[in-house]
Design an enzyme around this catalytic site. Structure first.
Site, PDB file in Angstrom:
ATOM      1  N   GLU A 196       1.873  -1.011  -6.049  1.00 19.69           N
ATOM      2  CA  GLU A 196       1.848  -1.432  -4.542  1.00 19.69           C
ATOM      3  C   GLU A 196       1.804  -3.390  -4.617  1.00 19.69           C
ATOM      4  O   GLU A 196       0.820  -3.578  -4.577  1.00 19.69           O
ATOM      5  CB  GLU A 196       0.560  -1.074  -4.255  1.00 19.69           C
ATOM      6  CG  GLU A 196       1.052   0.653  -4.119  1.00 19.69           C
ATOM      7  CD  GLU A 196      -0.117   1.012  -4.033  1.00 19.69           C
ATOM      8  OE1 GLU A 196      -0.528   1.227  -2.409  1.00 19.69           O
ATOM      9  OE2 GLU A 196      -0.396   2.392  -5.466  1.00 19.69           O
ATOM     10  N   HIS A 213      -4.639   2.338   3.235  1.00 22.19           N
ATOM     11  CA  HIS A 213      -3.951   3.183   4.189  1.00 22.19           C
ATOM     12  C   HIS A 213      -3.699   2.493   6.201  1.00 22.19           C
ATOM     13  O   HIS A 213      -3.483   3.337   6.760  1.00 22.19           O
ATOM     14  CB  HIS A 213      -2.773   3.771   3.346  1.00 22.19           C
ATOM     15  CG  HIS A 213      -3.141   3.489   2.332  1.00 22.19           C
ATOM     16  ND1 HIS A 213      -2.230   2.495   1.307  1.00 22.19           N
ATOM     17  CD2 HIS A 213      -3.069   3.959   1.401  1.00 22.19           C
ATOM     18  CE1 HIS A 213      -3.087   2.704  -0.349  1.00 22.19           C
ATOM     19  NE2 HIS A 213      -2.867   3.942  -0.368  1.00 22.19           N
ATOM     20  N   HIS A 231       4.390   2.736  -1.307  1.00 24.40           N
ATOM     21  CA  HIS A 231       4.002   2.855  -2.116  1.00 24.40           C
ATOM     22  C   HIS A 231       4.738   3.769  -3.070  1.00 24.40           C
ATOM     23  O   HIS A 231       4.574   5.275  -2.972  1.00 24.40           O
ATOM     24  CB  HIS A 231       3.001   3.817  -1.015  1.00 24.40           C
ATOM     25  CG  HIS A 231       1.516   4.191  -2.184  1.00 24.40           C
ATOM     26  ND1 HIS A 231       1.790   4.808  -2.856  1.00 24.40           N
ATOM     27  CD2 HIS A 231       0.407   4.548  -1.579  1.00 24.40           C
ATOM     28  CE1 HIS A 231       0.470   4.884  -3.219  1.00 24.40           C
ATOM     29  NE2 HIS A 231      -0.790   4.710  -2.395  1.00 24.40           N
TER      30      HIS A 231
HETATM   31  C1  GLA Z   1      -3.384   4.229  -3.842  1.00 26.59           C
HETATM   32  C2  GLA Z   1      -4.848   4.275  -3.366  1.00 26.59           C
HETATM   33  C3  GLA Z   1      -5.507   5.454  -4.322  1.00 26.59           C
HETATM   34  C4  GLA Z   1      -4.690   6.690  -4.390  1.00 26.59           C
HETATM   35  C5  GLA Z   1      -3.121   6.426  -3.404  1.00 26.59           C
HETATM   36  C6  GLA Z   1      -2.883   7.384  -2.485  1.00 26.59           C
HETATM   37  O1  GLA Z   1      -2.509   3.478  -4.267  1.00 26.59           O
HETATM   38  O2  GLA Z   1      -5.915   3.181  -4.213  1.00 26.59           O
HETATM   39  O3  GLA Z   1      -6.311   5.075  -4.710  1.00 26.59           O
HETATM   40  O4  GLA Z   1      -5.007   7.237  -2.177  1.00 26.59           O
HETATM   41  O5  GLA Z   1      -2.881   5.174  -2.885  1.00 26.59           O
HETATM   42  O6  GLA Z   1      -3.192   8.690  -2.798  1.00 26.59           O
END
Ligand code: GLA
Length: 364
Positions: A330, A124, A193
């Site tokens: 997402e 991220h 997210h």
């Molecule tokens: C994304 C990632 C997950 C996790 C979430 C936040 O979706 O793919 O593995 O890290 O973010 O917790």
């Protein structure tokens, strides 16, 4: 005549209800900066979004009895968000949502290193990505526009990037439009997210919610959640959501991919042509009667089943966000695209404008 009036009335009442937009201060950051929160409201949806992380803080929609209820995980105070560096609740992660293997990539012959925050990878956009920045908010018709200027070298990424995220409300549809420009070649992948629980945030798990994903293929991952490179058919696997299936029906079966993700945490390759808004996913909750339909212009969607929630994050009223108490859809480019020339490109060059669009439509 009566019938005609009825038809006309019906058309008028379902014609797009205008959203009111108001804003106030949600709280203060440790450096004293004010975090503004915007409320977008019409008769069917009430959404609150804030400048910190361009996050959706709450999103209330109607259940089958017309009762409004919040369907996304979040906190009632800014302190909750500041303490939580792992969930990304409601945020816009960036500059590169999802993972970059070992945090490394090469662009135009130069290697870049993003700080590792999900060992051994960058997740991220690094430890201080867009989700923890205080964006600038501005009211626009039916919504709000957030702007962030990310300097050259920010979290290791080349080029000054100016990013915009617009949230608008039209009837029962939330529209999110992302755009970005740069002054040097760089990479970009923006998403939202939000963690959805259509039965209501904090109201049990999402294991009985029925999910459809418009994808015949997904990108299998290694033990560190980096795509192996191939696009695998979902047919005959627990990843087949081409027909409505409860999230929980196969989540604990013996499957290497589910083991790697500790459940679902995978990118699905959406059907149809990227760049055009088209169906991506649908969620139905029988308890509340709520339905969420997701459309996107993106080539993929990361379906994450809230596997890392463990009850330690506490929401409004002391509610514990337990394992799999929400799911994320997402919409995005595939993970690790900067290292995968065969995946749809995430490169952005000066003079180009990145554009991405996703809608969430709520019905019951
Ligand atoms: C994304 C990632 C997950 C996790 C979430 C936040 O979706 O793919 O593995 O890290 O973010 O917790």
């Amino acid at each position: 005549m009566k019938l005609l009036c009825a038809v006309l009335l019906c058309t008028t009442s379902t014609a797009i209800a205008h959203a009111s937009v108001t804003h106030s201060t949600f709280g203060k950051l440790p450096n004293g900066a004010a975090v503004e929160i915007y409320t977008l409201k019409n008769p069917s949806v009430e959404m609150r979004v804030m400048t910190y992380g361009a996050r959706v803080v709450s999103l209330a929609t109607k259940d089958r009895d017309g009762k409004m209820g919040n369907v996304v995980l979040g906190y009632d105070k800014i302190e909750g968000y500041l303490k939580d560096s792992s969930s990304y609740f409601g945020s816009v992660p960036g500059r590169y949502a999802n993972r970059i293997a070992l945090g490394k990539f090469t662009l135009e012959g130069k290697q870049y290193q993003i700080p590792i925050n999900n060992a051994p990878n960058a997740l991220h956009g690094g430890p201080d990505g867009f989700a923890s920045r205080n964006w600038t908010g501005k009211e626009i018709p039916e919504g709000v526009e957030f702007t962030l200027v990310s300097p050259d070298g920010d979290q290791g990424f080349p080029g000054t990037m100016t990013a915009h995220v617009r949230y608008t409300l039209a009837g029962n549809t939330v529209r999110i439009v992302y755009s970005a420009t740069t002054d040097k070649p760089t990479v970009v992948n923006l998403t939202n997210h939000s963690y959805f629980n259509l039965a209501g945030a904090g109201n049990g798990t999402i294991l009985d919610e029925k999910l459809t994903i418009d994808a015949d293929k997904f990108t299998p991952i290694d033990a560190t959640s980096i795509p192996l490179g191939n696009l695998a058919p979902v047919a005959g696997t627990p990843f087949d959501f081409t027909k409505p299936e409860t999230v929980g029906s196969r989540i604990d079966v013996d499957n290497e991919q589910l083991k790697h993700g500790k459940g679902y945490d995978h990118n699905f390759v959406l059907r149809g042509k990227a760049g055009v808004l088209r169906p991506a996913a649908k969620v139905y909750d029988a308890k509340s009667g709520r339905v969420l339909t997701v459309e996107t212009s993106e080539p993929g969607v990361q379906f994450y089943s809230g596997n890392f929630l463990d009850g330690s994050l506490i929401g409004p009223g002391g509610v514990k966000y337990v394992k799999r108490s929400a799911l994320c859809l997402e919409t995005q480019h595939y993970p690790d695209s900067p290292n995968r020339p065969d995946f749809p490109s995430t490169e952005l060059k000066p003079g180009q404008t990145y554009h991405s669009e996703t809608t969430w439509t709520f019905s019951n």
